[in-house]
Scaffold this motif. Structure first.
Motif, short mmCIF file in Angstrom:
data_model
loop_
_atom_site.label_atom_id
_atom_site.label_comp_id
_atom_site.label_asym_id
_atom_site.label_seq_id
_atom_site.Cartn_x
_atom_site.Cartn_y
_atom_site.Cartn_z
N GLU A 147 -32.25 -1.25 -13.71
CA GLU A 147 -33.68 -0.94 -13.72
C GLU A 147 -34.33 -1.21 -15.08
O GLU A 147 -35.54 -1.23 -15.19
N GLU A 148 -33.53 -1.42 -16.11
CA GLU A 148 -34.06 -1.61 -17.45
C GLU A 148 -34.10 -3.07 -17.87
O GLU A 148 -34.67 -3.41 -18.89
N VAL A 149 -33.45 -3.96 -17.11
CA VAL A 149 -33.35 -5.37 -17.47
C VAL A 149 -34.15 -6.21 -16.48
O VAL A 149 -34.09 -5.99 -15.27
N TYR A 150 -34.90 -7.19 -17.00
CA TYR A 150 -35.76 -8.04 -16.17
C TYR A 150 -35.41 -9.50 -16.43
O TYR A 150 -34.87 -9.85 -17.48
N TYR A 151 -35.73 -10.35 -15.44
CA TYR A 151 -35.44 -11.78 -15.55
C TYR A 151 -36.64 -12.60 -15.08
O TYR A 151 -37.33 -12.22 -14.14
N SER A 152 -36.85 -13.71 -15.76
CA SER A 152 -37.83 -14.68 -15.27
C SER A 152 -37.24 -15.44 -14.10
O SER A 152 -36.01 -15.42 -13.88
N ASP A 153 -38.07 -16.13 -13.34
CA ASP A 153 -37.54 -17.04 -12.34
C ASP A 153 -36.81 -18.18 -13.05
O ASP A 153 -37.26 -18.64 -14.11
N PRO A 154 -35.70 -18.66 -12.51
CA PRO A 154 -34.96 -19.74 -13.19
C PRO A 154 -35.67 -21.08 -13.07
O PRO A 154 -36.43 -21.32 -12.13
N ILE A 155 -35.41 -21.95 -14.03
CA ILE A 155 -35.87 -23.34 -13.96
C ILE A 155 -34.65 -24.24 -13.95
O ILE A 155 -33.59 -23.89 -14.47
N LEU A 156 -34.77 -25.41 -13.36
CA LEU A 156 -33.65 -26.35 -13.20
C LEU A 156 -33.76 -27.46 -14.25
O LEU A 156 -34.82 -28.07 -14.42
N LEU A 157 -32.62 -27.74 -14.91
CA LEU A 157 -32.53 -28.81 -15.89
C LEU A 157 -31.40 -29.75 -15.51
O LEU A 157 -30.34 -29.31 -15.06
N GLN A 158 -31.61 -31.04 -15.69
CA GLN A 158 -30.55 -32.04 -15.54
C GLN A 158 -30.12 -32.45 -16.93
O GLN A 158 -30.91 -33.05 -17.68
N VAL A 159 -28.88 -32.13 -17.31
CA VAL A 159 -28.42 -32.31 -18.68
C VAL A 159 -27.22 -33.25 -18.73
O VAL A 159 -26.26 -33.09 -17.96
N SER A 160 -27.28 -34.24 -19.63
CA SER A 160 -26.16 -35.14 -19.90
C SER A 160 -25.71 -34.93 -21.34
O SER A 160 -26.51 -35.08 -22.26
N THR A 161 -24.46 -34.55 -21.53
CA THR A 161 -23.93 -34.31 -22.87
C THR A 161 -23.22 -35.55 -23.40
O THR A 161 -22.98 -36.51 -22.67
N TYR A 162 -22.88 -35.53 -24.68
CA TYR A 162 -22.10 -36.61 -25.27
C TYR A 162 -20.84 -36.06 -25.92
O TYR A 162 -20.78 -34.89 -26.30
#
Length: 366
Positions: A147-162
């Motif tokens: 009840e004390e912790v809140y979250y935003s709606d998630p966003i999607l990322l497409q990530v390519s690492t090296y």
């Protein structure tokens, strides 16, 4: 002056005393932490992020967030969370941001961060969200509840690492041209040393039965060239150094501190440790890649536990991963590589680039 009746005073005290007593017991932090916080919205400067080592110091992505209604008056604490889409924040990577309402990452920083959930050089669908709470609640984090912790709606990322490659400059590398590759120093494999240590090593596959070569501290025949001068020594004006174990995969080491060299034939790489369940009488053997004999791979069912890479079913050449074990770089005689979830895995040990060894631990999704 008119005196009040004794009964009136008695009942007044019954009312007043409990009032002040209860007020003294109020837990302010508990009260405010349960008040509803307004919904927060997270934004990213880009939803498709392709990372390159050549752009390491440039900005990769910037996140900012704000409230969809009135901003809270009291202090709020924010954390930015990342997870693979399929994991749905089951074990997220968290970045503590204090009271900031924005966060930016360079390519190098974001690449290191994403490699906690994506294998180096791979790509993945990543979800991000803001975790937030009142500062008074965060300060008392051991007793936080849902009840004390809140979250935003998630966003999607497409990530390519090296895959980060360390570049070794002269004199921190030696080339080894030989009869197994037409004596071409420009195309010859290398042995490398940590800066100024002058202790060189590398893994090399020799495709012929009687390999011979020379050490060049550089890439040209005009650079310092060393050959065999007797015993396990090398020096100027020597003859070609020879491998007597036949064709195959070798660990080569050379020291310009002592002018000595050695080689060890690697007949096998295998996995050993509690993550294999303790059922095998010996190491689980890996197989070399048909197109690159310096890369070894195996598919295996693992349980929660640890494993190490061992050469030739022995303890002379053993790779683990130094704590905290998040860089995918194998370290000699180090901690075991941790497996936190049982499942079917593809394990890879890549020794193809000297000084840039790498391992992959890929959970195969069903």
């Amino acid at each position: 002056m008119r005196k009040l009746p004794h009964k009136f005073l008695f009942f007044s005290c019954l009312f007043v005393i409990p009032f002040f007593y209860c007020k003294k017991q109020i837990d302010f932090a508990a009260t405010v932490s349960h008040e509803h916080l307004p919904q927060l919205s997270l934004r990213a400067s880009s939803s498709k992020i392709v990372l390159y080592q050549s752009n390491a110091k440039m900005t990769a992505v910037r996140f900012d967030w704000g409230y969809l209604s009135q901003t809270p008056a009291d202090a709020i604490y924010y954390l930015l969370e990342f997870s693979l889409k399929e994991d749905q924040f089951a074990n997220p990577v968290e970045i503590a941001l204090g009271s900031s309402l924005a966060a930016g990452f360079t390519v190098e920083e974001f690449n290191q961060l994403m490699q906690k959930i994506i294998e180096p050089g791979d790509a993945g669908d990543v979800i991000a969200r803001i975790k937030y709470m009142r500062q008074v609640a965060y300060n008392n984090i051991k007793s936080l509840n849902g009840e004390e912790v809140y979250y935003s709606d998630p966003i999607l990322l497409q990530v390519s690492t090296y895959r980060h490659i360390i570049q070794y400059e002269s004199p921190d590398f030696m080339t080894i041209p030989g009869n197994y590759q037409s004596w071409n120093p420009l195309l010859a494999p290398r042995l490398v040393s940590k800066p100024a240590e002058k202790e060189y090593e590398g893994y090399v596959y020799f495709p012929i039965e009687y390999p011979q070569f020379l050490f060049i501290r550089g890439t040209q025949w005009s650079d310092f060239t060393f050959g065999y001068i007797g015993g396990n020594k090398f020096g100027f004006k020597g003859t070609p150094l020879s491998i007597f174990g036949g064709k195959g995969f070798y660990l080569l080491r050379a020291s310009t501190n002592t002018n000595t060299w050695s080689y060890t034939k690697i007949k096998s790489w295998g996995l050993s440790g509690s993550a294999l369940g303790g059922q095998l009488p010996q190491d689980l053997e890996m197989s070399p890649d048909p197109s690159n004999e310096c890369i070894w791979r195996v598919n295996v069912n693992l349980i929660e536990g640890e494993f190490k890479f061992r050469a030739n079913n022995g303890n002379e050449i053993v790779f683990g991963n130094q704590w905290p074990g998040i860089d995918h770089v194998p370290d000699y005689d180090s901690d075991g590589i941790r497996i936190n979830k049982s499942g079917n895995y593809t394990i890879e040990l890549d020794l193809s680039i000297p000084g840039n060894y790498l391992f992959h631990v890929h959970l195969n999704r069903q």
